[in-house]
Design a protein around this motif. Structure first.
Motif, PDB file in Angstrom:
ATOM      1  N   GLY A   1       0.576  -1.203   0.129  1.00 21.52           N
ATOM      2  CA  GLY A   1      -0.163  -0.171  -0.191  1.00 21.52           C
ATOM      3  C   GLY A   1       0.607   1.393   0.352  1.00 21.52           C
ATOM      4  N   SER A   2       2.496   0.996  -0.003  1.00 18.72           N
ATOM      5  CA  SER A   2       2.967   1.957   0.043  1.00 18.72           C
ATOM      6  C   SER A   2       3.859   2.672  -1.362  1.00 18.72           C
ATOM      7  CB  SER A   2       3.805   1.852   0.761  1.00 18.72           C
ATOM      8  OG  SER A   2       3.630   1.831   2.246  1.00 18.72           O
ATOM      9  N   SER A   3       4.377   3.754  -1.938  1.00 17.10           N
ATOM     10  CA  SER A   3       4.446   3.903  -2.977  1.00 17.10           C
ATOM     11  C   SER A   3       6.502   4.346  -2.325  1.00 17.10           C
ATOM     12  CB  SER A   3       3.787   5.123  -3.929  1.00 17.10           C
ATOM     13  OG  SER A   3       2.843   4.527  -3.676  1.00 17.10           O
ATOM     14  N   LEU A   4       7.291   3.896  -3.170  1.00 14.70           N
ATOM     15  CA  LEU A   4       8.347   4.809  -3.527  1.00 14.70           C
ATOM     16  C   LEU A   4       8.900   4.767  -4.375  1.00 14.70           C
ATOM     17  CD1 LEU A   4      11.173   4.737  -1.744  1.00 14.70           C
ATOM     18  CD2 LEU A   4      11.705   2.707  -1.977  1.00 14.70           C
ATOM     19  N   PHE A   5       9.574   5.731  -4.707  1.00 18.72           N
ATOM     20  CA  PHE A   5      10.247   6.578  -6.394  1.00 18.72           C
ATOM     21  C   PHE A   5      11.256   6.524  -5.760  1.00 18.72           C
ATOM     22  CE2 PHE A   5      10.728   9.858  -8.610  1.00 18.72           C
ATOM     23  CZ  PHE A   5      10.765   9.808 -10.175  1.00 18.72           C
TER      24      PHE A   5
ATOM     25  N   ASP B   1       0.867   5.729   0.476  1.00 18.66           N
ATOM     26  CA  ASP B   1      -0.574   5.517  -0.306  1.00 18.66           C
ATOM     27  C   ASP B   1       0.228   5.377  -1.959  1.00 18.66           C
ATOM     28  OD1 ASP B   1      -2.484   5.416  -1.068  1.00 18.66           O
ATOM     29  OD2 ASP B   1      -3.787   7.244  -0.015  1.00 18.66           O
ATOM     30  N   SER B   2      -0.818   4.914  -2.805  1.00 19.85           N
ATOM     31  CA  SER B   2      -0.360   4.572  -3.740  1.00 19.85           C
ATOM     32  C   SER B   2      -0.230   6.558  -4.006  1.00 19.85           C
ATOM     33  CB  SER B   2      -2.005   4.230  -4.462  1.00 19.85           C
ATOM     34  OG  SER B   2      -1.823   2.882  -3.924  1.00 19.85           O
ATOM     35  N   ILE B   3       0.292   6.085  -5.905  1.00 16.75           N
ATOM     36  CA  ILE B   3       0.902   7.206  -6.313  1.00 16.75           C
ATOM     37  C   ILE B   3       1.141   7.192  -8.047  1.00 16.75           C
ATOM     38  CG2 ILE B   3       3.303   6.850  -5.832  1.00 16.75           C
ATOM     39  CD1 ILE B   3       3.132  10.245  -5.506  1.00 16.75           C
ATOM     40  N   THR B   4       0.835   8.189  -8.728  1.00 19.09           N
ATOM     41  CA  THR B   4       0.775   8.338  -9.998  1.00 19.09           C
ATOM     42  C   THR B   4       2.706   8.149 -10.084  1.00 19.09           C
ATOM     43  OG1 THR B   4       0.227  10.215 -10.484  1.00 19.09           O
ATOM     44  CG2 THR B   4      -1.694   8.179 -10.272  1.00 19.09           C
ATOM     45  N   GLN B   5       2.138   7.589 -11.342  1.00 13.63           N
ATOM     46  CA  GLN B   5       3.717   8.072 -11.812  1.00 13.63           C
ATOM     47  C   GLN B   5       3.558  10.001 -12.591  1.00 13.63           C
ATOM     48  OE1 GLN B   5       6.014   5.719 -11.898  1.00 13.63           O
ATOM     49  NE2 GLN B   5       7.336   6.202 -14.006  1.00 13.63           N
ATOM     50  N   GLU B   6       2.859  10.266 -12.707  1.00 13.65           N
ATOM     51  CA  GLU B   6       2.831  11.521 -13.297  1.00 13.65           C
ATOM     52  C   GLU B   6       3.471  12.382 -11.734  1.00 13.65           C
ATOM     53  OE1 GLU B   6      -0.202  14.527 -15.782  1.00 13.65           O
ATOM     54  OE2 GLU B   6      -0.656  12.391 -15.438  1.00 13.65           O
ATOM     55  N   LEU B   7       2.247  12.140 -11.500  1.00 16.63           N
ATOM     56  CA  LEU B   7       2.266  12.420 -10.082  1.00 16.63           C
ATOM     57  C   LEU B   7       3.498  12.506  -8.747  1.00 16.63           C
ATOM     58  CD1 LEU B   7       0.982  14.124  -7.998  1.00 16.63           C
ATOM     59  CD2 LEU B   7      -0.127  12.733  -6.216  1.00 16.63           C
ATOM     60  N   ALA B   8       4.821  11.044  -9.027  1.00 13.85           N
ATOM     61  CA  ALA B   8       5.856  11.882  -8.920  1.00 13.85           C
ATOM     62  C   ALA B   8       6.877  12.247  -9.155  1.00 13.85           C
ATOM     63  CB  ALA B   8       6.016   9.817  -8.719  1.00 13.85           C
ATOM     64  N   PHE B   9       6.399  12.265 -10.561  1.00 13.98           N
ATOM     65  CA  PHE B   9       7.636  12.941 -11.578  1.00 13.98           C
ATOM     66  C   PHE B   9       7.571  15.015 -11.414  1.00 13.98           C
ATOM     67  CE2 PHE B   9       8.361   9.991 -13.993  1.00 13.98           C
ATOM     68  CZ  PHE B   9       9.868  10.362 -14.578  1.00 13.98           C
ATOM     69  N   ASP B  10       5.834  15.130 -10.673  1.00 14.15           N
ATOM     70  CA  ASP B  10       5.843  16.427 -10.080  1.00 14.15           C
ATOM     71  C   ASP B  10       6.428  16.970  -8.834  1.00 14.15           C
ATOM     72  OD1 ASP B  10       4.133  16.792 -12.450  1.00 14.15           O
ATOM     73  OD2 ASP B  10       2.822  16.408 -11.263  1.00 14.15           O
ATOM     74  N   TYR B  11       6.405  16.093  -8.204  1.00 14.33           N
ATOM     75  CA  TYR B  11       7.936  16.185  -6.465  1.00 14.33           C
ATOM     76  C   TYR B  11       8.890  16.021  -7.221  1.00 14.33           C
ATOM     77  CZ  TYR B  11       3.620  15.053  -3.236  1.00 14.33           C
ATOM     78  OH  TYR B  11       2.232  15.070  -3.076  1.00 14.33           O
ATOM     79  N   PHE B  12       9.301  15.246  -8.027  1.00 12.96           N
ATOM     80  CA  PHE B  12      10.643  15.242  -8.689  1.00 12.96           C
ATOM     81  C   PHE B  12      11.076  16.549  -8.632  1.00 12.96           C
ATOM     82  CE2 PHE B  12      13.765  14.376 -11.583  1.00 12.96           C
ATOM     83  CZ  PHE B  12      14.949  14.491 -11.058  1.00 12.96           C
ATOM     84  N   ARG B  13      10.126  16.673  -9.740  1.00 12.66           N
ATOM     85  CA  ARG B  13      10.668  19.062 -10.256  1.00 12.66           C
ATOM     86  C   ARG B  13      10.575  19.652  -8.998  1.00 12.66           C
ATOM     87  NH1 ARG B  13       7.476  18.171 -14.470  1.00 12.66           N
ATOM     88  NH2 ARG B  13       5.495  18.444 -13.122  1.00 12.66           N
TER      89      ARG B  13
END
Length: 681
Positions: free
Chosen positions: A476-480, A539-551
């Motif tokens: 249930g967790s997300s790691l990017f 929690d779950s997160i989408t790839q697109e939202l993960a790149f937003d945090y990265f940016r």
């Protein structure tokens, strides 16, 4: 009865044993039913064929029931009257039936059943009688075993009867009744017959065992002949055995046995930075192999007093081979102070034929043959300086101490010169064993225990390979993570629309951006230009939202954002002087040795786009080239080129046939600009 005994009648008929392929043993015993006023039960056992033999009483009838391996029979306790049953005591591992099953009062003290392959097991009470070799009385018994055989597939109840000892015993019993019979000399003959029956039993047992042994031997020979028919398999087995013997007795020239004269070499352990090289290693002889076919044997101690660089490589590592020319430049630059030795580990499984074939290709394509020597099938240095990725450079200082394992990119002329002067190794980047060789399941940068969310931007993470940006989900967790990527690549991942279809030579930087950031953007060699990002969310997160945090993390770390613009900007137009093409490559291995502090900045057989990218990194404006980009360049610049002014750099390049003319560029380009941000928790 005495008369018949004197006549020496034989009541045993011979047993014929036929040994066939399946080793079936058949025998027939003759049984005859007769009436008797008394009752008699006889239990016989033969371990090889008979399991149980019951003699039960019937009204005037004696019945002998023989149990072969294929038949069924009554148990001993079923054959006994209830008052006489006792817990049986085992006599052998084949049967638990014995004379002790009879009531104690019915046995004479000190008498036991005969010890043979088949024996009298139990008697039910009956009238006293005395017959051939067997004495019966009220309360005592002796029995001569009677050998009875049936075929393996034959029902013992259907065995043919014939006049024998069972019949004669019953006839005599009917005449004698309860009177006790005695005998004198005649009993000696019965003893002989008893001994003869025992001998026959042993002979039968021996023949049976011999037949079984012959059968097993025949089957083994058949299996051997079956395998021997396959000549290929036979040769393969012999080859494997031969190779095993060779591997057991063959020894590497660098790893002799304890008794081979190299005292202490076999007990060496991996060295840690700062450890002295053991004397046993210095005394070791090394065979140096040159790529032109020559060989040379030296003692490792001959290199003592120099800075020793052990370049670990293999034919399966293209970057290792492409880095050999750079190591040759180091050897030329510090000829008397540094010794570079290439090391090919035995675990690489590189044979001389494989190495020859590999460099034959480089000879054909680039007219290149390495001049540095190499050690082949190494086990010594691979064990002393453990590593699990290539290329790796093992460093030994002039004092004979192990400094550390380092990356090939950190072995520059400037760093080596500084180390020889100061003896301080802080500028060498230590390379321990890589922790994520598969580039997956990489440990998080930050411990996520108890965290709900974290977004962290950090610098280079030692001893980790680059990790491609992707979201992984677990419980249930997300790691990017974006692991050890150059800053240039990080920005292109975070702002893909700004860089799409645009070359790096067209980057435009705002005047407020500091020079350190620009250097990092064009740094594709050192670890200073590499960074690691981690995002964790329970929690779950989408790839697109993960790149937003990265940016957002990039902007907060460097206060620089980038966008795509279109318009007119100042630039340099690059052109090649075709009237004197001194820039045109003469071939050779690809080289890109342009590190600061080098005696010369060398670009050899390098694609034109790569040269233009280097030129853009040392100038203040974008570089435009409208000619053919398929050209390859040879360019050798002075070592102080990076410290020159813009005007001096342009003049130095023009001497090599590369002209840079100020102009204007009208089109699209990535635009880097400063952003004022506040750190938010």
């Amino acid at each position: 009865m005495r008369k018949k005994i004197r006549q020496g009648k034989t009541y045993f008929k011979g047993t014929s044993i036929l040994l066939k392929k399946c080793c079936k043993i058949s025998a027939q015993n003759l049984i005859k039913k007769v009436d008797s006023s008394g009752s008699l039960r006889l239990l016989f056992e033969d371990r090889s064929t008979l399991r149980r033999t019951s003699v039960a009483s019937s009204s005037g009838t004696l019945r002998l029931l023989f149990d072969c391996a294929s038949g069924t029979s009554r148990s001993v306790l079923e054959a006994l009257p209830k008052p006489s049953r006792r817990a049986p005591e085992p006599i052998s591992n084949m049967s638990r039936r014995s004379l002790k099953a009879e009531p104690k009062g019915s046995r004479r003290a000190g008498e036991v059943s005969p010890s043979s392959d088949f024996r009298l097991t139990n008697f039910a009470p009956t009238s006293a009688f005395h017959a051939i070799g067997i004495e019966f009385s009220s309360g005592s018994h002796r029995a001569t075993p009677i050998k009875t055989l049936c075929g393996l597939d034959e029902n013992p109840m259907k065995c043919k009867n014939s006049a024998g000892i069972a019949q004669k015993m019953v006839e005599d019993f009917q005449q004698v009744g309860d009177a006790r019979l005695t005998y004198g000399v005649e009993s000696e003959r019965s003893v002989l017959r008893f001994f003869k029956s025992i001998c026959k039993a042993f002979l039968f047992r021996a023949n049976t065992l011999l037949a079984l042994v012959i059968l097993v031997a025949q089957r083994c020979l058949n299996r051997f002949l079956f395998v021997a028919d396959y000549k290929r398999a036979y040769r393969m087995i012999l080859t494997c055995l031969f190779l095993c013997l060779v591997s057991m007795f063959s020894l590497s020239a660098q790893t002799p046995r304890k008794d081979s004269g190299a005292d202490g070499l076999s007990s060496l352990a991996a060295l840690k930075p700062g450890d002295k090289i053991p004397d046993a290693v210095w005394n070791q002889s090394l065979e140096l192999n040159y790529f032109n076919g020559k060989k040379k044997t030296i003692k490792f101690a001959d290199l003592k007093g120099k800075l020793i660089l052990l370049d670990f490589w293999s034919t399966g590592c293209p970057s290792c081979i492409e880095g050999i020319p750079d190591m040759e430049l180091i050897q030329q630059r510090f000829k008397n102070k540094v010794q570079v030795v290439m090391v090919n580990s035995k675990r690489n499984k590189d044979t001389p034929e494989r190495i020859k074939k590999r460099f034959k290709k480089y000879k054909e394509d680039f007219n290149y043959t390495p001049v540095l020597p190499t050690i082949l099938n190494d086990t010594l240095f691979t064990s002393l300086f453990p590593h699990n990725t290539l290329p790796t450079i093992g460093i030994i200082n002039p004092e004979g101490e192990f400094v550390l394992n380092s990356y090939a990119s950190s072995i520059t002329e400037d760093i080596i010169q500084d180390f020889l002067k100061t003896g301080v190794s802080s500028r060498f980047i230590e390379k321990s064993e890589i922790k994520n060789t598969a580039r997956i399941n990489t440990q998080p940068l930050v411990d996520t225990t108890g965290l709900l969310f974290c977004s962290v931007m950090a610098g280079y993470r030692e001893n980790y390979l680059g990790v491609y940006p992707a979201v992984s989900y677990s419980k249930g967790s997300s790691l990017f993570q974006v692991g050890n990527y150059f800053l240039n690549t990080c920005y292109q991942l975070a702002f893909p629309d700004a860089f799409k279809g645009v070359q790096s030579s067209l980057f435009v930087f705002d005047d407020q951006i500091n020079k350190e950031f620009i250097k990092l953007i064009y740094d594709f060699k050192t670890t200073k230009g590499q960074f690691w990002y981690q995002l964790y969310l329970r929690d779950s997160i989408t790839q697109e939202l993960a790149f937003d945090y990265f940016r957002n993390a990039l902007i907060q770390r460097f206060h620089v954002a980038v966008e795509r613009k279109k318009g007119v900007v100042a630039a340099y137009a690059l052109s090649l002087d075709v009237s004197r093409p001194i820039w045109k490559t003469k071939g050779g291995m690809y080289m890109n040795s342009v590190d600061k502090g080098n005696e010369s900045l060398i670009m050899q057989n390098m694609p034109l786009n790569g040269v233009i990218g280097f030129i853009r990194s040392v100038l203040d404006k974008p570089v435009i080239f409208e000619g053919k980009s398929a050209e390859r360049i040879d360019l050798r610049l002075p070592g102080n080129f990076l410290d020159l002014s813009i005007k001096e750099k342009i003049a130095a390049l023009e001497q090599h046939g590369i002209r840079l003319t100020p102009t204007q560029y009208n089109g699209e380009y990535p635009y880097f600009y400063t952003v004022s941000t506040k750190h938010t928790k």
